[in-house]
Design a protein around this motif. Structure first.
Motif, short mmCIF file in Angstrom:
data_model
loop_
_atom_site.label_atom_id
_atom_site.label_comp_id
_atom_site.label_asym_id
_atom_site.label_seq_id
_atom_site.Cartn_x
_atom_site.Cartn_y
_atom_site.Cartn_z
N LEU A 102 34.71 1.58 -23.78
CA LEU A 102 35.68 2.27 -22.93
C LEU A 102 35.94 1.56 -21.60
CD1 LEU A 102 37.19 4.84 -23.56
CD2 LEU A 102 35.38 6.16 -22.47
N GLY A 105 39.89 -3.14 -20.18
CA GLY A 105 40.05 -4.43 -20.86
C GLY A 105 40.23 -5.56 -19.85
N LYS A 111 41.04 2.54 -20.56
CA LYS A 111 40.98 2.96 -21.96
C LYS A 111 40.59 4.43 -22.03
CE LYS A 111 39.55 -1.47 -23.87
NZ LYS A 111 38.40 -2.16 -24.45
N ASP A 160 46.10 7.34 -27.90
CA ASP A 160 45.52 6.24 -27.11
C ASP A 160 43.99 6.14 -27.24
OD1 ASP A 160 45.00 8.62 -25.84
OD2 ASP A 160 45.46 7.89 -23.82
N VAL A 162 40.32 5.16 -28.30
CA VAL A 162 39.70 4.04 -29.02
C VAL A 162 38.63 4.55 -29.99
CG1 VAL A 162 40.22 2.14 -27.45
CG2 VAL A 162 38.23 3.55 -26.99
#
Ligand code: PMP
Length: 379
Positions: A102, A105, A111, A160, A162
């Motif tokens: 999380l 990036g 994220k 959105d 992950v």
């Protein structure tokens, strides 16, 4: 040497054991404890114990490989999933997961992950995730006081997200997912208190973690099952020891690992395999929990279980008597009758019977009988 050979020649006395209903650490198979007692001072004629030898020795490396192999076989873990034993328990994992998956990036973009708030353990995992990234709550059990769960078919992942995190069994609240959402997003699951008690469909999971101290072995070690596709996402700039990629590369030996725990895990897995594996564990879990829920239902004017019948845990049976005083009396009298660890978690009170894989069916029968007797005497 003399002491050891003397001990080996002594006939084993009948061991005094009570029925231990603690939530974890909890009861472990007596056969395994006896094996450890026998093997510890002199492992396989080598003149030293497994916890005294190098973790790089052939013996210890072999123990780790065997423990992994047994888990792979018992749970039918797919080839693209790594099996790790990491120090620090499940709590450490609930922090490592967002740090690996999380964290912003390389472009600095935030994220987000989906979390289900099913009780005390989920709450801790959510707090850790919030410290790192954005959390979407896709289920919040606060209004029901964490006595129920959503129908998995109604759980949808956010566009959105992950990953979607869930706690398969809330050890304190006694709520258990009976099935898991079918979504495209990988599920990350805390299975600390019910792993190895039922088959799993690994198509759904990207990462499964579990503190060892319930169905697997002693505390202080977490079992982590992690798909290569998840490892590929671990950031390159994270400190080594928090990075799953580093642990996969080091094959659970990136530093000096919890050898004693893994040695016991191996023995517990051998025991489970000899008993009949996951099918046996599930059948026993169903039988044990039925005995206790039936005892609650048969004396429903006296005992109450707050949990929605559809999601009652097969591992942690929570119930109350008519008053906190009677709860305390129940716990005390049960102890005098050879049954320990029945006090509910300090945050919720009441009573709780934790009935993991190593709890003999006789333990659940003894408790169900005691519940009937106690209700009659105090109702
Ligand atoms: N998750 C769940 C569901 C648990 O039951 C526990 C421990 N009881 C934990 C996480 C934390 O495990 P540990 O103490 O090994 O960090």
């Amino acid at each position: 040497m003399l002491v050891v050979s003397f001990l080996r020649t002594m006939p084993r006395m009948t061991t005094h054991r009570i029925h231990n209903f603690s939530a974890g650490p909890c009861t472990l198979p007596l056969e395994v404890l006896e094996q450890v007692a026998d093997q510890l001072p002199d492992f396989a004629g080598q003149g030293l114990s497994v916890i005294e030898m190098s973790h790089r020795s052939k013996t210890v490396v072999h123990i780790f490989e065997e423990a992994q192999q047994l888990i792979r076989e018992l749970l039918d873990v797919p080839d693209d999933m790594h099996i790790l034993f990491l120090g620090g328990g499940a709590t450490f994992q609930s922090g490592m997961i967002p740090m690996n998956l999380l964290a912003p990036g390389s472009d600095g973009g935030v994220k987000s992950a989906d979390y289900t708030h099913s009780g005390a353990w989920a709450k801790k995992a959510i707090a850790d995730a919030k410290a790192v990234g954005k959390v979407n709550l896709v289920f919040d059990g606060t209004d029901s006081n964490f006595t129920t769960l959503p129908d998995p078919a109604t759980v949808n992942a956010s566009d959105d997200a992950v990953y979607l995190h869930l706690t398969s069994n809330e050890t304190i609240g006694g709520v258990q997912w009976k099935d898991f959402p079918t979504i495209d997003t990988p599920i990350v699951a805390d299975m600390s208190s019910d792993i190895m008690s039922r088959p799993l469909d690994f198509e759904k999971f990207g990462l499964v973690y579990a503190g060892a101290q319930k169905n697997i072995g002693p505390a202080g070690c977490a079992l982590v099952l992690i798909k290569q596709a998840i490892v590929d996402q671990c950031p390159g700039n994270l400190v080594n020891h928090l990075n799953y990629a580093n642990h996969v590369k080091g094959q659970s030996m990136a530093n000096t690992p919890p050898v004693f725990q893994v040695y016991l895990i191996k023995l517990v897995m051998e025991w489970l395999k000899a008993k009949g594996g996951i099918a046996w564990a599930k059948d026993m879990a169903d039988q044990r929990s039925k005995l206790l829920y039936d005892a609650v239902n048969q004396h429903s004017g006296f005992y109450a279980c707050p949990v929605d019948e559809r999601y009652r845990s097969t591992m942690n049976v929570v119930f109350t008597t008519p008053s906190p005083d009677l709860d305390a009396k129940f716990v005390d009298e049960a102890l005098s009758n050879g049954m320990s660890g029945l006090k509910g978690h300090r945050s919720v009170g009441g009573c709780r019977a934790s009935i993991y894989n190593a709890m003999p069916i006789e333990g659940a029968k003894a408790l169900a009988d005691f519940m009937a007797d106690f209700a009659q005497r105090n109702g």
